[in-house]
Design a protein around this motif. Sequence first.
Motif, PDB file in Angstrom:
ATOM      1  N   VAL A 220      -8.122 -30.187  24.090  1.00  0.00           N
ATOM      2  CA  VAL A 220      -8.833 -31.540  24.185  1.00  0.00           C
ATOM      3  C   VAL A 220      -8.648 -32.330  23.089  1.00  0.00           C
ATOM      4  N   LEU A 221      -7.551 -31.979  21.928  1.00  0.00           N
ATOM      5  CA  LEU A 221      -7.541 -32.812  20.839  1.00  0.00           C
ATOM      6  C   LEU A 221      -7.100 -34.122  21.224  1.00  0.00           C
ATOM      7  N   ASP A 222      -5.928 -34.275  22.084  1.00  0.00           N
ATOM      8  CA  ASP A 222      -5.466 -35.634  22.402  1.00  0.00           C
ATOM      9  C   ASP A 222      -6.555 -36.554  23.242  1.00  0.00           C
ATOM     10  N   GLN A 223      -7.370 -35.811  24.131  1.00  0.00           N
ATOM     11  CA  GLN A 223      -8.380 -36.838  24.479  1.00  0.00           C
ATOM     12  C   GLN A 223      -9.373 -37.215  23.572  1.00  0.00           C
TER      13      GLN A 223
ATOM     14  N   ALA B  95      -9.264 -36.961  29.784  1.00  0.00           N
ATOM     15  CA  ALA B  95      -8.213 -36.287  30.253  1.00  0.00           C
ATOM     16  C   ALA B  95      -7.196 -36.051  29.420  1.00  0.00           C
ATOM     17  N   THR B  96      -6.371 -34.890  29.400  1.00  0.00           N
ATOM     18  CA  THR B  96      -4.939 -34.926  28.825  1.00  0.00           C
ATOM     19  C   THR B  96      -3.969 -34.917  30.079  1.00  0.00           C
ATOM     20  N   VAL B  97      -2.986 -35.948  29.631  1.00  0.00           N
ATOM     21  CA  VAL B  97      -1.909 -35.982  31.049  1.00  0.00           C
ATOM     22  C   VAL B  97      -0.882 -35.376  30.360  1.00  0.00           C
ATOM     23  N   THR B  98      -0.120 -34.488  31.226  1.00  0.00           N
ATOM     24  CA  THR B  98       1.165 -33.895  31.086  1.00  0.00           C
ATOM     25  C   THR B  98       1.998 -33.768  32.216  1.00  0.00           C
ATOM     26  N   GLY B  99       3.374 -33.545  32.058  1.00  0.00           N
ATOM     27  CA  GLY B  99       4.091 -33.485  33.218  1.00  0.00           C
ATOM     28  C   GLY B  99       5.591 -33.430  32.759  1.00  0.00           C
ATOM     29  N   SER B 100       6.404 -33.062  33.705  1.00  0.00           N
ATOM     30  CA  SER B 100       7.623 -32.719  33.541  1.00  0.00           C
ATOM     31  C   SER B 100       8.572 -33.707  33.188  1.00  0.00           C
TER      32      SER B 100
END
Length: 155
Positions: A124-127, A35-40
């Motif tokens: 998907v690069l970060d995963q 997964a790639t986690v993002t958030g504010s």
Amino acid sequence: MLKAPAGTTLAFDFGEVRIGVAQGDAELGMAHPLATVTGSSNEAKFDAIAKLVKEWQPLQLVVGLPTHTDGTEHELTRLSRKFGRRLQGRFHLPVYWVDERMSSLYAESLLAEAQVFGRKQKAVLDQVAAQAVLQGFFEGGAAEYFNGREAENDE
């Protein structure tokens, strides 16, 4: 180097905007992008990570430790250690740090080989970078370890 213990492991390629996550098991010696986690906010990111920890129930966590190509540390090195300590404090799991100097280059070349470019690659690069970090842990071990009780010497 610290050897990778058996059991499910989640690995993180920490970034201030995005955090790549991979999963694997040292017994199989295989890592997979997850997964790639993002958030504010940091809290939103940690909530997303908590869902992954609950789902996969890892026995340990791995965080990529970025440095310059010559091995010297920089600001993201410090932030990655802080992230790892926060993971340990929240989930009470041992955290291993792995040299990630080549993980992004490896991830880019792997995705190029698979003909994944542009927006699809960015998604998907970060995963895949986290997968490279975890594979490095399985193959070569960790540079550092933290279980919440050892003295922190990088502050």
